[in-house]
Design an enzyme around this catalytic site. Structure first.
Site, PDB file in Angstrom:
ATOM      1  N   ALA A   1      -5.039  10.139  -6.566  1.00 23.39           N
ATOM      2  CA  ALA A   1      -5.327  10.531  -8.306  1.00 23.39           C
ATOM      3  C   ALA A   1      -6.106  11.850  -8.226  1.00 23.39           C
ATOM      4  O   ALA A   1      -6.621  12.339  -7.362  1.00 23.39           O
ATOM      5  CB  ALA A   1      -5.884   9.386  -8.535  1.00 23.39           C
TER       6      ALA A   1
ATOM      7  N   GLY B   1      -3.413   7.129  -4.893  1.00 24.58           N
ATOM      8  CA  GLY B   1      -2.762   7.035  -5.925  1.00 24.58           C
ATOM      9  C   GLY B   1      -1.286   7.543  -5.765  1.00 24.58           C
ATOM     10  O   GLY B   1      -0.359   7.144  -6.261  1.00 24.58           O
TER      11      GLY B   1
ATOM     12  N   GLU C   1      -9.618   4.929  -0.492  1.00 23.08           N
ATOM     13  CA  GLU C   1     -10.356   4.809  -1.693  1.00 23.08           C
ATOM     14  C   GLU C   1     -11.717   4.294  -0.961  1.00 23.08           C
ATOM     15  O   GLU C   1     -12.855   4.672  -1.554  1.00 23.08           O
ATOM     16  CB  GLU C   1      -9.611   3.941  -2.533  1.00 23.08           C
ATOM     17  CG  GLU C   1      -8.729   4.625  -3.285  1.00 23.08           C
ATOM     18  CD  GLU C   1      -7.262   4.421  -2.951  1.00 23.08           C
ATOM     19  OE1 GLU C   1      -6.463   4.898  -3.603  1.00 23.08           O
ATOM     20  OE2 GLU C   1      -7.146   4.069  -1.641  1.00 23.08           O
TER      21      GLU C   1
ATOM     22  N   GLU D   1       0.304   4.602  -3.846  1.00 20.58           N
ATOM     23  CA  GLU D   1       0.673   3.585  -4.902  1.00 20.58           C
ATOM     24  C   GLU D   1       1.856   4.140  -5.745  1.00 20.58           C
ATOM     25  O   GLU D   1       2.518   3.055  -6.249  1.00 20.58           O
ATOM     26  CB  GLU D   1      -0.815   3.334  -5.652  1.00 20.58           C
ATOM     27  CG  GLU D   1      -1.729   2.825  -4.899  1.00 20.58           C
ATOM     28  CD  GLU D   1      -3.201   2.614  -5.757  1.00 20.58           C
ATOM     29  OE1 GLU D   1      -3.350   1.462  -5.955  1.00 20.58           O
ATOM     30  OE2 GLU D   1      -3.748   3.726  -6.115  1.00 20.58           O
TER      31      GLU D   1
END
Length: 615
Positions: A66, A105, A128, A108
């Site tokens: 992300a 991310g 994370e 994901e």
């Protein structure tokens, strides 16, 4: 027909719509990219001529995560969890083709697709936890559905990525190719046209053995008991929720946990440390070309540790020491370290022998004639090294202090190890940009993090010394060693804590005041380094302390601590304590200036670096 729209390029190959992510440098999943992907999925679903969707990336990597810079900012739709849900809900098959690193991310996003294929050298992971948070776009719910609680928790609690082959064996991937990923992925996508694949949220391979799942959760929860950082325990809770709750409720549970963690001070400190490390990689000499280094010279027996690092990195090394007994001792230290590594399984006997073959000991500096960079571990031998080393060879002084005046000043730089992991590059006013670039390249080759400082450098040591001076003063004023030690250990600074009995008396300064006095002294010294231009930016000081001397990463660093607390408060405290011990707390003018403007150290850093190019 190919279409380019911002960070996403669309290509049509028959019935397959290929979405090519193109948002350099690491294809981070920022708002513009998320919006483009959402729109593309909407279009693909509505277009009857599209039978399957392939998501891949241009450049060096699949989305590496992300966009961390968006953390703490107002959310902008579509958020990543919603995008992942939208991809997963697409009635047409969606395939993710992974190369480089699919982290956080990025992984994901791939997990929301209905199938995944990767190049063999790809790495997949959920790091994370290293930022004090958890996978917040369905990772804690989708991963255990595929691979079970034990392996899902291993990925999330360690944060360490796994290679594609292991990811395939675990069940995260459906295929791996050695090369030709684009062709293989397109062929696979063509084979999926017209098929309806099971969404990840509906898969249960990892949950077939409910008892084993719960046992893994229980073991992980026990291991997290008493942990200083909250993220690990919340990850365990979310993985348990994946088994106990319907997927929709599990997703809500995960998002709530993510939001809680993002707001914690520990996560803020870890984010700051992350960005500080990135910022430290930006050098003013970014455009300079490093000189090739085929052979490394070390002069002075005290440089044996650096010689060992260079050997481990595969560099041919010439080790010069005019004193024969000291040369023998240095060689024995290297041999002993290698033997220990062999006994511990960190080095094979064959690799040890190969390292030894690359080492050339010598008594005279003339042996440095073919060295492209010379690590000068004995300042008394600098003149000999400068005379023997060929023109253009970099002379890197490993000791403390200023760089000496020399006809070869343009080749000179300080290269000091800090804590065995950080290399501080102290740049003199005459040091050539190419010398800086060369020293940096060599330090990185040796596996070291790099920090640029203006000579004489010594950033981490100076700031830590200020903290130790504050501790010494507190003890001299009658503060109980146990109380001081307890406060420092509680903060995460046992290296500053005095030896003390376990019990502290009832009277004395509070832990908060002790920490404030020690950290204020450190931030004050950091401000002086900024004033003198020794440090480029405040975050470099924090990076030096965290990477080099074990300042707790989740606390960010002394400059971050001061900014979070407020420079008005720091100014007030220094004004009070400076009367008591001006040698420790006499206020740096920069603090008074910034406080008067309502500013922060981070503001000063941005101004100081505004004219520099990123590396």
């Amino acid at each position: 027909m190919d279409q380019q729209a911002g960070p996403l390029r669309q290509e049509r190959h028959g019935a397959v719509l290929v979405l090519v992510i193109d948002a350099p440098p690491v294809n981070a999943l920022g708002h513009a990219l998320r919006a483009a992907l959402w729109q593309a999925i909407e279009v693909a679903e509505a277009d009857a001529t599209v039978g399957a969707v392939l998501i891949r990336a241009a450049g060096r990597t699949f989305p590496a995560g992300a966009d961390i810079s968006e953390f703490g900012q107002p959310p902008r739709a579509p958020q990543l969890p919603d995008l992942c849900d939208r991809i997963e809900a697409c009635p047409k098959p969606v395939l993710a083709a992974i190369h480089g690193t699919a982290l956080g991310g990025g992984l994901e996003l791939a997990l929301a697709a209905h199938a995944r294929i990767a190049r063999a050298d790809a790495m997949l992971g959920l790091p994370e936890v290293t930022l004090g948070i958890l996978p917040g776009a369905g990772g804690t719910q989708r991963v255990p559905r595929l691979i079970g609680a034990e392996q899902a928790l291993r990925l999330m609690l360690t944060g360490k990525p796994v290679p594609a082959a292991e990811a395939l064996a675990l069940g995260l991937l459906d295929g791996v190719v050695e090369d030709g990923l684009e062709v293989a992925a397109l062929r696979l996508a063509e084979g999926l046209v017209g098929r309806r694949l099971t969404a990840t949220r509906d898969r249960r391979e990892g949950m077939r053995d409910g008892a084993a799942y719960q046992a893994a959760v229980a073991a992980a929860r026990l291991a997290q008991a008493g942990a200083r950082l909250p993220a690990g325990a919340r990850i365990v809770d979310c993985v348990e929720a994946a088994q106990l709750l319907p997927i929709e409720q599990g997703m809500v549970f995960e998002r709530a946990a993510f939001a809680d963690l993002v707001a914690t001070p520990e996560a803020a400190g870890l984010r700051h440390a992350f960005f500080a490390e990135r910022a430290a990689a930006r050098f003013p000499e970014a455009k300079a070309e490093a000189r090739p280094v085929a052979q490394l010279g070390v002069i002075g027996a005290a440089g044996s540790d650096l010689a060992l690092l260079a050997l481990q990195a595969g560099c041919p090394v010439v080790l010069v020491e005019p004193n024969r007994p000291q040369l023998v001792e240095a060689l024995e230290r290297i041999a002993a370290a290698q033997e220990t590594a062999v006994q511990e399984g960190r080095l094979t006997p064959a690799a040890r022998d190969a390292d030894w073959e690359r080492l050339t000991p010598a008594l005279g500096a003339a042996a440095l004639a073919d060295s492209d960079l010379v690590l000068v571990a004995d300042a008394g031998l600098l003149a000999e090294a400068a005379e023997a080393a060929p023109p253009g060879a970099v002379l890197a002084l490993t000791g403390r202090g200023a760089l000496p005046d020399s006809p070869r000043a343009s080749d000179m730089i300080g290269l000091r190890l800090v804590g065995g992991r950080l290399a501080e590059l102290a740049v003199g006013p005459q040091t050539a940009p190419e010398a800086v670039a060369t020293a940096r390249a060599v330090a990185r080759r040796l596996g070291l993090l790099c920090l640029r400082a203006a000579a004489p450098g010594g950033i981490a040591g100076r700031v830590m010394l200020a903290g130790r001076a504050a501790v010494t003063h507190l003890l001299a004023q009658g503060e109980a060693p146990a109380r001081v030690a307890g406060a420092l250990r509680g903060f995460g600074l046992p290296q500053l804590a005095p030896e003390a009995a376990a019990e502290a008396p009832e009277t004395g300064a509070s832990a908060g005041r002790i920490i404030a006095q020690v950290l204020s002294a450190m931030a004050n010294e950091g401000a002086r380094l900024l004033e003198r231009g020794i440090a480029q930016r405040a975050s470099d000081i924090d990076f030096a302390l965290v990477a080099g001397l074990g300042f707790p990463r989740w606390q960010g660093g002394p400059m971050f601590w001061a900014d979070q607390r407020g420079l008005l408060i720091l100014r007030r405290d220094l004004a009070e304590w400076g009367q008591e011990a001006p040698e420790i707390w006499a206020m740096a003018p920069l603090i008074a200036d910034l406080a008067a403007q309502g500013g922060h150290f981070a503001d000063h850093a941005a101004q100081a670096g505004s004219g520099q190019k990123d590396a």
